[in-house]
Each structure stands twice: as structure tokens, then as C-alpha cells.
Design an enzyme around this catalytic site. Structure first.
Site, PDB file in Angstrom:
ATOM      1  N   ASP A  76       0.867  -1.176   0.000  1.00  0.00           N
ATOM      2  CA  ASP A  76       0.000   0.000   0.000  1.00  0.00           C
ATOM      3  C   ASP A  76       0.896   1.215   0.000  1.00  0.00           C
ATOM      4  OD1 ASP A  76      -0.102   1.116   3.077  1.00  0.00           O
ATOM      5  OD2 ASP A  76      -0.001  -1.072   3.064  1.00  0.00           O
ATOM      6  N   ASP A 161      -9.442   3.268   6.088  1.00  0.00           N
ATOM      7  CA  ASP A 161      -8.263   3.283   6.964  1.00  0.00           C
ATOM      8  C   ASP A 161      -8.641   4.106   8.183  1.00  0.00           C
ATOM      9  OD1 ASP A 161      -5.899   3.785   8.297  1.00  0.00           O
ATOM     10  OD2 ASP A 161      -4.831   4.582   6.559  1.00  0.00           O
ATOM     11  N   GLU A 163      -7.751   4.784  12.238  1.00  0.00           N
ATOM     12  CA  GLU A 163      -6.764   4.625  13.308  1.00  0.00           C
ATOM     13  C   GLU A 163      -6.691   5.935  14.069  1.00  0.00           C
ATOM     14  OE1 GLU A 163      -2.624   4.814  11.383  1.00  0.00           O
ATOM     15  OE2 GLU A 163      -3.910   4.327   9.659  1.00  0.00           O
TER      16      GLU A 163
END
Length: 278
Positions: A76, A161, A163
Site C-alpha cells: 500500500d 483506513d 486509526e
């Protein structure tokens, strides 16, 4: 992903390897903001546990359940890797790539469109990921992602994503776990409906723990665990992708890049692609 990018970029800068990023003039032949780190040689950074044609500049001492026991690997990437030569990357064993496309409700990664086209030309399955920003509604962020990531037949599912962004200068918000999971579902529902396939969730050990994501059903997980098997760091959790390094070296990719493994065999990978591609 964003945190590992910062770590990798910091290492490159300390070693004097970053050639510079694009300013108003766009840098060396790329979109404004695109980074241009120097190409590292995988052969100079071979490491136990890392696939034979890759390398790692800061490897973990893998024992027991090593990443190279899995046959299917990918990367990625974001603007920090600059233009990627996906022909070379594919020849070295890169079987898939997720690229950062958007962040929050107003940021686009300047390398996404260029590198996504390059991946498709080289025959590398590619997908887009969105970095979540807690000070903007999930609806705003989902619409921003849809606006900037066209649906392409054969692309990988989109990725959320999510976090904790410990160093954000503008948003230190950490909602309670129940609220966080509700926000995730709102974003995922909009994106999944648009692309016709359920997104994959990428997350980290602390975020997973803090938000009780072991109870978040219905979505495939992509888990970061760069110092141990996911079975050790996420006990009892089924995963589809494992990010095992943030300091990888791959032919065709400048600087460091994240390395990932798929949970199954080569045959299971092809079946997954057939089932989960857009």
C-alpha cells in the site's frame, strides 16, 4: 498507514534520501505534492521472514509464523513513494496494491490517479483507501471519497483506513467506542452501496482494542502488526490482509513502502479477486 508513512519518510530524510517533494511547480514530472525519494535496492536489504525479492530496512526478527510463509503479497502506498514502476513491482511478486486516495472531506492524495493507472496497465489489481478524520462527519467523508474515486471494473474493494491520529494538528477527537463503530458503519454503508461491494477495514492494534472491533461483524479486516503474528496481537480475530512491515523495499517502488500478505493460497487469492473485485 499514515503513521507508517511518517516513520518511513522520517528514515529517508535522516539518511538524506529524499530528493524533494513537489511545490507549486509540481516537482519532477509529477503532480504537486508528490514525493520523490531515491530508489532503494531490495538486494541490499534482504531480511529473514520477508519475501525473497523484497527487502526491509528495519526488519523484525520473525520467528515461527513468518510473513514469507504466505504466497500472495502486495503493497500500500501514498504520495511518499512517488511514481511507482508497477511492471517491476509485479515482476518482483507484488500481487496487489492499495493506494491512498482521500483523507477527511477535502484532501486528495496527488499520487493516486497516476499510480492507479500505472497499476492497471501493469496488470496489478489496485484499489483506493480513505484515511478517516474524526472531526468531519462520515457522510461528508464518504461523499468526498465517491467524488474522487471512480468505480472501475476489476479494481479491489475500497478500504476504510481508521486509526488514532496521534499527531494531528487540527483534530484530537477520540469518540467513545460505541459512537466510533456507529460512524464506521455509516461511512461503510454509503461507500459499499456506491461501489457494489463491501469495503475492507484497515486498522491498528490500539484502535482495534480501544473500540472493541472484535465485535464489528460483516467486514473483512486488514490488520497492522509489524512486530508479531496477528494471532498474537489480535487474538481470535479473523483477518484477510496483514500489514507486516512499514519499512519494506520493493523493486519499482522508491523509498520504503508498506508490505502486506493475503491470508490464503494463490488459488484462494484468485477466488477472492473474482468474488470481491468491483
Amino acid at each position: 498507514m499514515k503513521l507508517s508513512r511518517r516513520r518511513a519518510l522520517g528514515g529517508l530524510m535522516a539518511a538524506g534520501l529524499v530528493a524533494g517533494c513537489g511545490g507549486a511547480g509540481g516537482g519532477r514530472g509529477g503532480p504537486p505534492g508528490l514525493m520523490h525519494p531515491r530508489m532503494l535496492q531490495a538486494a541490499d536489504h534482504r531480511a529473514p521472514g520477508i519475501p525473497a525479492r523484497f527487502g526491509d530496512t528495519d526488519p523484525h526478527e520473525w520467528q515461527g509464523h513468518r510473513p514469507d510463509l504466505y504466497p500472495v503479497h502486495g503493497i500500500d502506498a501514498a504520495r511518499y513513494q512517488g511514481p511507482i514502476d508497477f511492471g517491476r513491482a509485479r515482476a518482483a511478486g507484488v500481487a496487489f496494491a492499495w493506494l491512498k486516495a482521500t483523507e477527511g472531506g477535502d484532501r486528495v492524495d496527488p499520487g493516486f490517479e497516476m499510480n492507479a493507472r500505472a497499476a492497471r496497465r501493469a496488470g496489478v489489481p489496485v484499489g483506493a483507501y480513505h484515511f478517516y478524520y474524526f472531526c468531519r462527519s462520515p457522510e461528508d467523508q464518504a461523499r468526498w471519497f465517491l467524488r474522487n474515486v471512480p468505480r472501475k471494473a476489476g479494481d479491489l474493494p475500497p478500504v476504510l483506513d481508521i486509526e488514532w491520529n496521534h499527531t494531528s494538528p487540527s483534530c484530537r477527537l477520540r469518540p467513545p467506542a460505541v459512537e466510533t463503530r456507529a460512524r464506521m458503519r455509516r461511512f461503510l454503508a454509503i461507500v459499499g452501496d456506491h461501489y457494489g461491494t463491501r469495503p475492507v477495514i484497515y486498522t491498528t492494534i490500539d484502535f482495534f482494542r480501544d473500540n472493541d472491533l472484535q465485535h464489528f461483524d460483516g467486514y473483512e479486516m486488514w490488520l497492522r502488526s509489524v512486530a508479531g503474528d496477528p494471532a498474537e496481537r489480535y487474538p481470535g480475530t479473523r483477518w484477510t490482509f496483514w500489514q507486516y512491515s512499514g519499512t519494506g523495499v520493493v523493486p519499482g517502488v522508491a523509498g520504503n513502502v508498506d508490505l502486506n500478505a493475503f491470508a490464503g493460497s494463490a488459488e484462494e487469492w484468485q477466488a477472492w479477486l473474482a468474488r470481491r473485485s468491483q
